[in-house]
Motif scaffolding. Sequence first.
Motif, PDB file in Angstrom:
ATOM      1  N   VAL A  50       0.849  -1.206   0.000  1.00 26.97           N
ATOM      2  CA  VAL A  50       0.000   0.000   0.000  1.00 26.97           C
ATOM      3  C   VAL A  50       0.878   1.247   0.000  1.00 26.97           C
ATOM      4  O   VAL A  50       1.758   1.398   0.857  1.00 26.97           O
ATOM      5  CB  VAL A  50      -0.932   0.016   1.245  1.00 26.97           C
ATOM      6  N   LYS A  51       0.639   2.138  -0.964  1.00 24.92           N
ATOM      7  CA  LYS A  51       1.431   3.367  -1.054  1.00 24.92           C
ATOM      8  C   LYS A  51       1.136   4.295   0.117  1.00 24.92           C
ATOM      9  O   LYS A  51       0.038   4.296   0.660  1.00 24.92           O
ATOM     10  CB  LYS A  51       1.091   4.107  -2.357  1.00 24.92           C
ATOM     11  N   MET A  52       2.124   5.122   0.464  1.00 25.13           N
ATOM     12  CA  MET A  52       1.931   6.156   1.488  1.00 25.13           C
ATOM     13  C   MET A  52       0.836   7.102   1.010  1.00 25.13           C
ATOM     14  O   MET A  52       0.828   7.522  -0.150  1.00 25.13           O
ATOM     15  CB  MET A  52       3.227   6.940   1.708  1.00 25.13           C
ATOM     16  N   GLY A  53      -0.099   7.423   1.887  1.00 22.48           N
ATOM     17  CA  GLY A  53      -1.154   8.374   1.517  1.00 22.48           C
ATOM     18  C   GLY A  53      -2.349   7.731   0.836  1.00 22.48           C
ATOM     19  O   GLY A  53      -3.355   8.400   0.589  1.00 22.48           O
ATOM     20  N   ALA A  54      -2.244   6.426   0.513  1.00 23.07           N
ATOM     21  CA  ALA A  54      -3.377   5.743  -0.141  1.00 23.07           C
ATOM     22  C   ALA A  54      -4.448   5.427   0.912  1.00 23.07           C
ATOM     23  O   ALA A  54      -4.144   5.107   2.054  1.00 23.07           O
ATOM     24  CB  ALA A  54      -2.907   4.449  -0.797  1.00 23.07           C
ATOM     25  N   TYR A  55      -5.703   5.535   0.498  1.00 20.27           N
ATOM     26  CA  TYR A  55      -6.815   5.244   1.420  1.00 20.27           C
ATOM     27  C   TYR A  55      -6.993   3.739   1.607  1.00 20.27           C
ATOM     28  O   TYR A  55      -6.804   2.980   0.668  1.00 20.27           O
ATOM     29  CB  TYR A  55      -8.122   5.830   0.894  1.00 20.27           C
ATOM     30  N   HIS A  56      -7.343   3.372   2.838  1.00 21.76           N
ATOM     31  CA  HIS A  56      -7.638   1.966   3.113  1.00 21.76           C
ATOM     32  C   HIS A  56      -8.655   1.896   4.261  1.00 21.76           C
ATOM     33  O   HIS A  56      -8.728   2.801   5.089  1.00 21.76           O
ATOM     34  CB  HIS A  56      -6.374   1.196   3.500  1.00 21.76           C
ATOM     35  N   THR A  57      -9.430   0.830   4.274  1.00 22.25           N
ATOM     36  CA  THR A  57     -10.398   0.620   5.361  1.00 22.25           C
ATOM     37  C   THR A  57      -9.930  -0.552   6.224  1.00 22.25           C
ATOM     38  O   THR A  57      -9.655  -1.634   5.713  1.00 22.25           O
ATOM     39  CB  THR A  57     -11.799   0.315   4.792  1.00 22.25           C
ATOM     40  N   LEU A  58      -9.808  -0.285   7.522  1.00 21.43           N
ATOM     41  CA  LEU A  58      -9.446  -1.346   8.481  1.00 21.43           C
ATOM     42  C   LEU A  58     -10.712  -1.815   9.190  1.00 21.43           C
ATOM     43  O   LEU A  58     -11.499  -0.994   9.676  1.00 21.43           O
ATOM     44  CB  LEU A  58      -8.490  -0.801   9.549  1.00 21.43           C
ATOM     45  N   ASP A  59     -10.920  -3.119   9.242  1.00 23.72           N
ATOM     46  CA  ASP A  59     -12.039  -3.691   9.998  1.00 23.72           C
ATOM     47  C   ASP A  59     -11.498  -4.256  11.307  1.00 23.72           C
ATOM     48  O   ASP A  59     -10.718  -5.212  11.299  1.00 23.72           O
ATOM     49  CB  ASP A  59     -12.725  -4.813   9.199  1.00 23.72           C
ATOM     50  N   LEU A  60     -11.883  -3.622  12.411  1.00 22.70           N
ATOM     51  CA  LEU A  60     -11.476  -4.145  13.719  1.00 22.70           C
ATOM     52  C   LEU A  60     -12.535  -5.131  14.191  1.00 22.70           C
ATOM     53  O   LEU A  60     -13.727  -4.826  14.194  1.00 22.70           O
ATOM     54  CB  LEU A  60     -11.346  -3.009  14.744  1.00 22.70           C
ATOM     55  N   GLU A  61     -12.099  -6.316  14.555  1.00 24.03           N
ATOM     56  CA  GLU A  61     -13.025  -7.364  14.979  1.00 24.03           C
ATOM     57  C   GLU A  61     -12.562  -7.948  16.306  1.00 24.03           C
ATOM     58  O   GLU A  61     -11.429  -7.728  16.736  1.00 24.03           O
ATOM     59  CB  GLU A  61     -13.080  -8.478  13.918  1.00 24.03           C
ATOM     60  N   MET A  62     -13.430  -8.732  16.905  1.00 19.56           N
ATOM     61  CA  MET A  62     -13.072  -9.393  18.166  1.00 19.56           C
ATOM     62  C   MET A  62     -11.891 -10.340  17.951  1.00 19.56           C
ATOM     63  O   MET A  62     -11.784 -10.968  16.896  1.00 19.56           O
ATOM     64  CB  MET A  62     -14.271 -10.154  18.724  1.00 19.56           C
ATOM     65  N   ASN A  63     -11.039 -10.398  18.964  1.00 16.86           N
ATOM     66  CA  ASN A  63      -9.844 -11.267  18.970  1.00 16.86           C
ATOM     67  C   ASN A  63      -8.802 -10.889  17.925  1.00 16.86           C
ATOM     68  O   ASN A  63      -7.931 -11.688  17.604  1.00 16.86           O
ATOM     69  CB  ASN A  63     -10.254 -12.746  18.820  1.00 16.86           C
ATOM     70  N   ARG A  64      -8.904  -9.667  17.379  1.00 13.93           N
ATOM     71  CA  ARG A  64      -7.870  -9.199  16.452  1.00 13.93           C
ATOM     72  C   ARG A  64      -7.160  -7.997  17.091  1.00 13.93           C
ATOM     73  O   ARG A  64      -7.783  -6.997  17.403  1.00 13.93           O
ATOM     74  CB  ARG A  64      -8.481  -8.800  15.107  1.00 13.93           C
ATOM     75  N   LYS A  65      -5.852  -8.135  17.266  1.00 14.18           N
ATOM     76  CA  LYS A  65      -5.055  -7.110  17.949  1.00 14.18           C
ATOM     77  C   LYS A  65      -4.997  -5.810  17.143  1.00 14.18           C
ATOM     78  O   LYS A  65      -4.916  -5.851  15.914  1.00 14.18           O
ATOM     79  CB  LYS A  65      -3.644  -7.683  18.157  1.00 14.18           C
ATOM     80  N   PHE A  66      -5.032  -4.667  17.836  1.00 13.45           N
ATOM     81  CA  PHE A  66      -4.792  -3.385  17.162  1.00 13.45           C
ATOM     82  C   PHE A  66      -4.019  -2.453  18.097  1.00 13.45           C
ATOM     83  O   PHE A  66      -4.096  -2.578  19.318  1.00 13.45           O
ATOM     84  CB  PHE A  66      -6.113  -2.737  16.707  1.00 13.45           C
ATOM     85  N   ARG A  67      -3.252  -1.543  17.471  1.00  8.76           N
ATOM     86  CA  ARG A  67      -2.502  -0.560  18.262  1.00  8.76           C
ATOM     87  C   ARG A  67      -3.081   0.826  17.999  1.00  8.76           C
ATOM     88  O   ARG A  67      -3.242   1.221  16.843  1.00  8.76           O
ATOM     89  CB  ARG A  67      -1.011  -0.577  17.891  1.00  8.76           C
ATOM     90  N   LEU A  68      -3.397   1.542  19.068  1.00  8.10           N
ATOM     91  CA  LEU A  68      -3.983   2.871  18.954  1.00  8.10           C
ATOM     92  C   LEU A  68      -2.983   3.911  19.458  1.00  8.10           C
ATOM     93  O   LEU A  68      -2.545   3.849  20.609  1.00  8.10           O
ATOM     94  CB  LEU A  68      -5.279   2.938  19.770  1.00  8.10           C
ATOM     95  N   THR A  69      -2.616   4.848  18.577  1.00 13.28           N
ATOM     96  CA  THR A  69      -1.682   5.915  18.940  1.00 13.28           C
ATOM     97  C   THR A  69      -2.422   7.247  18.931  1.00 13.28           C
ATOM     98  O   THR A  69      -3.105   7.587  17.961  1.00 13.28           O
ATOM     99  CB  THR A  69      -0.506   5.974  17.938  1.00 13.28           C
ATOM    100  N   LYS A  70      -2.275   8.001  20.014  1.00 12.47           N
ATOM    101  CA  LYS A  70      -2.901   9.326  20.117  1.00 12.47           C
ATOM    102  C   LYS A  70      -1.826  10.393  20.329  1.00 12.47           C
ATOM    103  O   LYS A  70      -0.813  10.145  20.979  1.00 12.47           O
ATOM    104  CB  LYS A  70      -3.875   9.373  21.312  1.00 12.47           C
ATOM    105  N   HIS A  71      -2.098  11.589  19.806  1.00 13.10           N
ATOM    106  CA  HIS A  71      -1.193  12.719  20.056  1.00 13.10           C
ATOM    107  C   HIS A  71      -1.347  13.191  21.491  1.00 13.10           C
ATOM    108  O   HIS A  71      -0.433  13.755  22.078  1.00 13.10           O
ATOM    109  CB  HIS A  71      -1.489  13.861  19.084  1.00 13.10           C
TER     110      HIS A  71
END
Length: 383
Positions: free
Chosen positions: A94-115
């Motif tokens: 995936v190119k930098m700046g390209a749009y993508h949709t992430l589907d967060l589901e149960m039992n799937r790890k994700f990392r959340l970064t906040k400013h």
Amino acid sequence: MKLIDKSIDKEGQGYVTLVPEEPEDMWHAYNLISEGDYVRSSTVRKVQSESSTGSSTSNRVRTMLTIAVETIDFDTQACMLRLKGKNVEENQYVKMGAYHTLDLEMNRKFRLTKHEWDSVSLERVEMACDPTKSADLAAVIMQDGLAQICLITSSMTIVRAKIEASIPRKRKNFIQQHEKALAKFYDNIIQGILRHIDFDIVKCVIIASPGFVRDQFYEYMFQMAVKTDNKTLLENKSKFMLIHSSTGFKHSLKEILQDPAVVNKISDTKAASEVKALEVFYTTLQCEPDKAFYGKKHVEKANEAQAIETLLISDNLFRCKDVNLRKEYVKLVDSVRENGGDVKIFSSLHISGEQLEQLTGIAAILRFPMPELDEDDESETED
């Protein structure tokens, strides 16, 4: 919710890595993620590859992607969170700046970064990762031909099943048809209870209806349980509770949760404390109107005078797109707590939260009367 990793500095910048383990965790994730946050998770991307002969093939590959969140969509039925945004980290597919949709589901790890991790977001992480929070209350709200099976968690009311049936009236020539249709209706409700209610977690199952519908259903259900030797129902018989409600619709949950017998049974749940706080607010508004106010302007003025005993605020206000407005609400919550006040954050998916939304989403019960708040309004109107 399982906390895998956490790294937040003194300025409030950093990330948490989480794994949603049950449906309610997706609701917590929805409340945690804001526009502009970075979310990293595994996803599937369709990739075109060209062979040496010039023919192209399309393959689906799994890859780790980090996006800057622009839109957030929460599907309550599927318990899935759909995030759309631009890719912000190097990726071979995936190119930098390209749009993508992430589907967060149960039992799937994700990392959340906040400013900036504010106190409300950090509190949400802590609450989500507390194993004692769970869906410990269920309700079957019914009337002739309609039943709804609801799970009431500490944060939301989920309608798990809606059962509808056409039941002929009990007239002279239709008694057999009436009884047959009623039995089928009751059987469908029993199947719904067994499918959607986890008796290992649920402490209490309320069966509520107008008239004698609940009593007839309860009697039928346990007759069938004995006949079919249904151990799940028989072993959990003590958890069932029969309560009167005016209708078989979801809004009847408000009156059900205020019933003293129900309050005693679920006194240790967050749902009960929210309902009680709202009830106290309405009573105060009626009996001592100078000690109960709603709306941002009134509540902020009361806070300036350190007058707030209990702040009632909807989690919807922390999801507003205006970052500065969101910060104002967080600042208000912190200030009320510093002044020794109690803060109740209501879920907009809970029946009590829906009621608070009708009062602008923010209200306060005061320590002492402040009639001048109403006078300020009157003087502004005259001007």
